[in-house]
Design an enzyme around this catalytic site. Sequence first.
Site, PDB file in Angstrom:
ATOM      1  N   SER A 374      -3.176   7.332  -1.640  1.00 34.10           N
ATOM      2  CA  SER A 374      -3.999   8.344  -0.970  1.00 34.10           C
ATOM      3  C   SER A 374      -5.466   8.189  -1.402  1.00 34.10           C
ATOM      4  O   SER A 374      -6.057   7.124  -1.213  1.00 34.10           O
ATOM      5  CB  SER A 374      -3.456   9.746  -1.280  1.00 34.10           C
ATOM      6  OG  SER A 374      -4.134  10.731  -0.552  1.00 34.10           O
ATOM      7  N   ASP A 426       2.478   8.495   8.557  1.00 35.81           N
ATOM      8  CA  ASP A 426       1.650   9.143   7.543  1.00 35.81           C
ATOM      9  C   ASP A 426       0.303   9.520   8.144  1.00 35.81           C
ATOM     10  O   ASP A 426      -0.351   8.719   8.825  1.00 35.81           O
ATOM     11  CB  ASP A 426       1.466   8.196   6.357  1.00 35.81           C
ATOM     12  CG  ASP A 426       0.909   8.907   5.135  1.00 35.81           C
ATOM     13  OD1 ASP A 426       0.468  10.060   5.280  1.00 35.81           O
ATOM     14  OD2 ASP A 426       0.911   8.318   4.050  1.00 35.81           O
TER      15      ASP A 426
END
Length: 518
Positions: A374, A426
């Site tokens: 991330s 995602d």
Amino acid sequence: MPGMVVFGRRWGIASDALVFPGFVELFFRVLHFVHQLVWACLGAIWVSDDSTGCDPATVGAVIAAVVTSWIIMLFTALGVVFVFDPLGSPRLQPDAQEPLGVRHMESSGGTQFLSTARSLAAKVWECRLRLMCCCLPQDENSQATFSSIAKLFSGFFSDTDLVPSDIAAGLALLHQEHDKMEQSRDPDMVVPHSPSSPIEEDLEAELEKAAHFMKFAAAAYGWPLYIYSNLLSGPCKLCGNCCRSRPAETEMVGDDLGCHFSSILQITGLQYRDFIHVSFHNQIYEIPFFVALDHRREAVLVAVRGTLSLKDVLTDLSAECENLPIEGVSGACYAHKGISQAANYVYKKLINDGILNQAFSIVPEYKLVITGHSLGAGTASVLAVLLHSHFPSLQCYSFSPPGGLLSKALANYSKDFVLSVVLGKDLVPRLSIPNMEDLKTRILKVVSNCNKPKYRILLQGCWYELFGGEPDDFPTEMENRREEDPTRVIKNISLIGITKNVIYPRGVIRKAKQRAAY
């Protein structure tokens, strides 16, 4: 004014006749709210006193009534805060008699109004950010970050006149429309080998390496992720290790209890002596990371933590372009501002503080590997770009990096040593300013062209989100649909960078080159 049409028939009242009934309703609502506030305060005082001798059922009923009153008032206040628009004041309006073309040609009237409106919008968003982040220290760095994010948000929402219910209805329509397209299209073609892989090995070996380094990217989150992944056994395993003494050669920053470090040991399987530097210092643009010796892969490994705090969220939201000049790279070199600042922070620690020199003095034959997830993935990618000239053989494994990270020139430069891995659908790797602009355009289009009542869209959309089923066959466009503005299309095409992806079947893995957006 003509009569209002309600429930399919005309009534003998116009919309401008509702002013006085509206004031009367507002007056009684305010009286009711004050009355409710007074009784809630008195009830709270009475409950807090000694109520010995009272019937327990009565006490319980009063407590429930008091709590309910405070909850109702809280939601009422939140509703007013969310519905109230500080930018809706009619005082800042351009001269209606001035032609639009004149306002655009001359810089006196129209330009001054637009500048004032943008400035006011930025101040409003900055006040909102200060309120939401009131727990953070209000230093110069925070103020600059709030100002930067406020300008970005005010610019993004300045050309829309949508209310939250419009956005919710648009998202519901787009979701169902997307699901209908997914059901009607052919399955994805399976690619047995990655032709654009930055590592000249077969796919199985690449995935094995990625799975190995993913453990380090996850370990950088510390004990919260470890406890979440091991709810039953995690606390017991950490209790015995949190206060254990650590060797002096391992430099620890910001982990007084040692629970973060203990969870890293549990996840990675390394020993105390394998860690060179572990930092849990966390500020805006300054994120935790650790440096360890991975003897299994013969690598000096740098793992950067992803988003885990409000300060990390502010780093994520600082999404403006920042110049990132790299020697030998031709073309525009830009990067995500917040992530670029975080990468520079880690870079200075690794180089200026001699952390990497210390590591390679122990194992000079090892190679450098950088990883993260991330926010940590984006920071690791930019850090790899900064360190590549010093360590040409370095490799970066970036798991779900944020979208809009690098410009096209930097993305092409990094494709030989940065491997990005994206799982399924995602959101983070697809979240960039151009994609948000595209989503806004789609919402505006689908809401303006839909011919169904909003309440029906919201009710059926909520049912679909909660319980699934077949997507509703909503007609999303009128017969006399409007053509999309060609200048808008050209703008979107010019903003979206080139991304080379290899798509695998749903539920497996999507492996992509470093993403470009600016």
